[in-house]
Design an enzyme around this catalytic site. Structure first.
Site, PDB file in Angstrom:
ATOM      1  N   CYS A  70       0.703  -1.241   0.065  1.00 60.01           N
ATOM      2  CA  CYS A  70       0.088  -0.164   0.030  1.00 60.01           C
ATOM      3  C   CYS A  70       1.033   1.279   0.133  1.00 60.01           C
ATOM      4  O   CYS A  70       1.307   1.733   1.021  1.00 60.01           O
ATOM      5  CB  CYS A  70      -0.834   0.024   1.136  1.00 60.01           C
ATOM      6  SG  CYS A  70      -2.145   1.294   1.770  1.00 60.01           S
ATOM      7  N   CYS A 195       0.343   4.550  -6.400  1.00 66.52           N
ATOM      8  CA  CYS A 195      -1.621   3.642  -5.318  1.00 66.52           C
ATOM      9  C   CYS A 195      -1.599   1.953  -6.453  1.00 66.52           C
ATOM     10  O   CYS A 195      -1.387   1.923  -7.620  1.00 66.52           O
ATOM     11  CB  CYS A 195      -2.554   4.660  -5.948  1.00 66.52           C
ATOM     12  SG  CYS A 195      -3.928   3.647  -4.679  1.00 66.52           S
TER      13      CYS A 195
HETATM   14  N1  DGL Z   1      -3.777   0.559  -1.035  1.00 70.74           N
HETATM   15  C1  DGL Z   1      -4.117   2.481  -0.947  1.00 70.74           C
HETATM   16  C2  DGL Z   1      -3.125   2.857  -2.328  1.00 70.74           C
HETATM   17  O1  DGL Z   1      -1.767   1.915  -2.094  1.00 70.74           O
HETATM   18  C3  DGL Z   1      -5.448   2.862  -2.455  1.00 70.74           C
HETATM   19  C4  DGL Z   1      -6.338   2.074  -1.556  1.00 70.74           C
HETATM   20  C5  DGL Z   1      -6.546   2.881  -0.524  1.00 70.74           C
HETATM   21  O2  DGL Z   1      -6.696   3.735   0.006  1.00 70.74           O
HETATM   22  O3  DGL Z   1      -6.564   2.335   0.477  1.00 70.74           O
HETATM   23  O4  DGL Z   1      -2.247   3.398  -1.561  1.00 70.74           O
END
Ligand code: DGL
Length: 276
Positions: A70, A195
Site C-alpha cells: 500500500c 497507488c
Molecule cells: N492501497 C492504497 C494505496 O496504494 C489505495 C487504497 C486506499 O486508499 O486504501 O495508496
C-alpha cells in the site's frame, strides 16, 4: 518462511501478482485490511496505527519480512516503522517507494552519498490524498537526486471508481487529474502511478500523458527489487510457491472483488491472530 504482503484492501493484489510471477518459488501471505479501507483519505496517525496492527498480524502468521504494498501505508508509516517501531534483528519491513526511486535515479538505496544530478529533471506523482499530503515521495527522492521537480496530484475519487468497476468514471477521473497536473507540469519526464489500484487504469494514464513521458510500472519494479533483496538476504528466501490470502473484512465478499485485481478468484480467510 512466508513473505508478508500488506495492503489496506485488495489493491495490493496488483503488487502480489507481479511478485508471484517474478518469484514463483517463494511463499506469500497477503493481508488486506478491508475492514478499515480505504486508507487514502485517513489522517496519518490512523494510517500508522492500522499499518502497525497489520504488520503485527503478518509477523504472527510467521512472516519475518513484510512488504507494504500500500503506497499510503508506505508513505505515511514506513520511515517511522523502520526507525522507531521495528526490531530489525528479527524482522524487516519494506515499502514500495524505495524501489521506484532506485529505478528513477539509477542509484542503489544503500548509497548514502549526497544527492547527485541523475539526469532526472521532472516527475509527476499520481497518488491518494494521504500519500500526497505526507510529502514522503519527494522527500525520499530529494535525498538521492538533486534538481528534480516533483509535481504531485491527489487523485480524489479514483480508488473508489476502480473498486466499483466503474471504468467510464475511472477513465474520466484519470483524464481530469492528468489535465490538472499538466497545467503545472506540461510534459513530465517520468510519471509514477503511486497507488496500488492505478495499474488497472494504466492504459488510461498512458493515453492522457504525453508520449515523451515514461510511465513507471510499480508492481514490476517492486518485484524486481524484492528478487534482488532476497538474493542479498538469503535468510528471508525459500519456499514452495504457497500463497494464503487473509482479510480483516468479510472473506466471501472480498474474494469476489479480488478477482478483478488478481485475474482469478482467490479464497480469502480471516487472520487468526489479534482482534483489531
Ligand atoms: N492501497 C492504497 C494505496 O496504494 C489505495 C487504497 C486506499 O486508499 O486504501 O495508496
Amino acid at each position: 518462511m512466508p513473505i508478508g504482503v500488506f495492503d489496506s484492501g485488495i489493491g495490493g493484489l496488483t503488487v502480489l501478482g507481479a511478485l508471484l510471477a517474478r518469484l514463483p518459488e517463494e511463499d506469500f501471505v497477503y493481508l488486506g485490511d478491508n475492514a478499515h479501507a480505504p486508507y487514502g483519505s485517513k489522517p496519518p496517525e490512523e494510517v500508522f496505527a492500522l499499518t502497525c496492527a497489520g504488520v503485527r498480524r503478518l509477523f504472527d502468521e510467521g512472516c519475518r519480512l513484510v512488504i507494504l504494498a500500500c503506497n499510503t501505508a508506505s508513505a505515511v508509516s514506513l520511515r517511522e516503522i523502520q526507525q522507531r517501531w521495528l526490531d530489525p534483528t528479527d524482522h524487516r519491513v519494506l515499502g514500495v517507494f524505495v524501489p521506484v526511486i532506485e529505478h528513477l535515479t539509477q542509484r542503489d538505496w544503500g548509497d548514502q552519498s549526497p544527492p547527485t544530478h541523475t539526469g532526472l529533471s521532472t516527475v509527476a506523482l499520481f497518488a491518494t490524498p494521504a500519500t500526497v499530503a505526507s510529502g514522503a515521495f519527494p522527500r525520499e527522492l530529494h535525498f538521492r537526486a538533486r534538481d528534480v521537480r516533483v509535481e504531485a496530484q491527489a487523485c480524489t475519487g479514483l480508488v473508489d471508481a476502480i473498486e466499483r468497476g466503474d471504468w467510464p468514471r475511472a477513465e474520466a477521473l484519470v483524464a481530469a487529474h492528468v489535465t490538472a497536473l499538466r497545467e503545472r507540469l506540461p510534459v513530465p519526464q517520468a510519471a509514477v502511478l503511486g497507488c496500488t489500484h492505478y495499474p488497472l487504469v494504466e492504459a488510461a494514464f498512458r493515453r492522457a500523458l504525453p508520449d515523451a513521458t515514461a510511465l513507471v510500472s510499480q508492481p514490476q519494479v517492486v518485484a524486481e527489487s524484492l528478487a534482488d533483496y532476497l538474493r542479498r538476504h538469503r535468510r528471508f528466501a525459500g519456499g514452495s510457491g504457497r500463497v494464503r490470502y487473509l482479510t480483516t473484512g468479510d472473506p466471501a465478499t472480498v474474494g469476489v472483488c479480488a478477482a478483478r485485481f488478481l485475474g482469478a478468484a482467490a479464497a480469502f480467510e480471516s487472520p487468526l491472530s489479534r482482534a483489531s
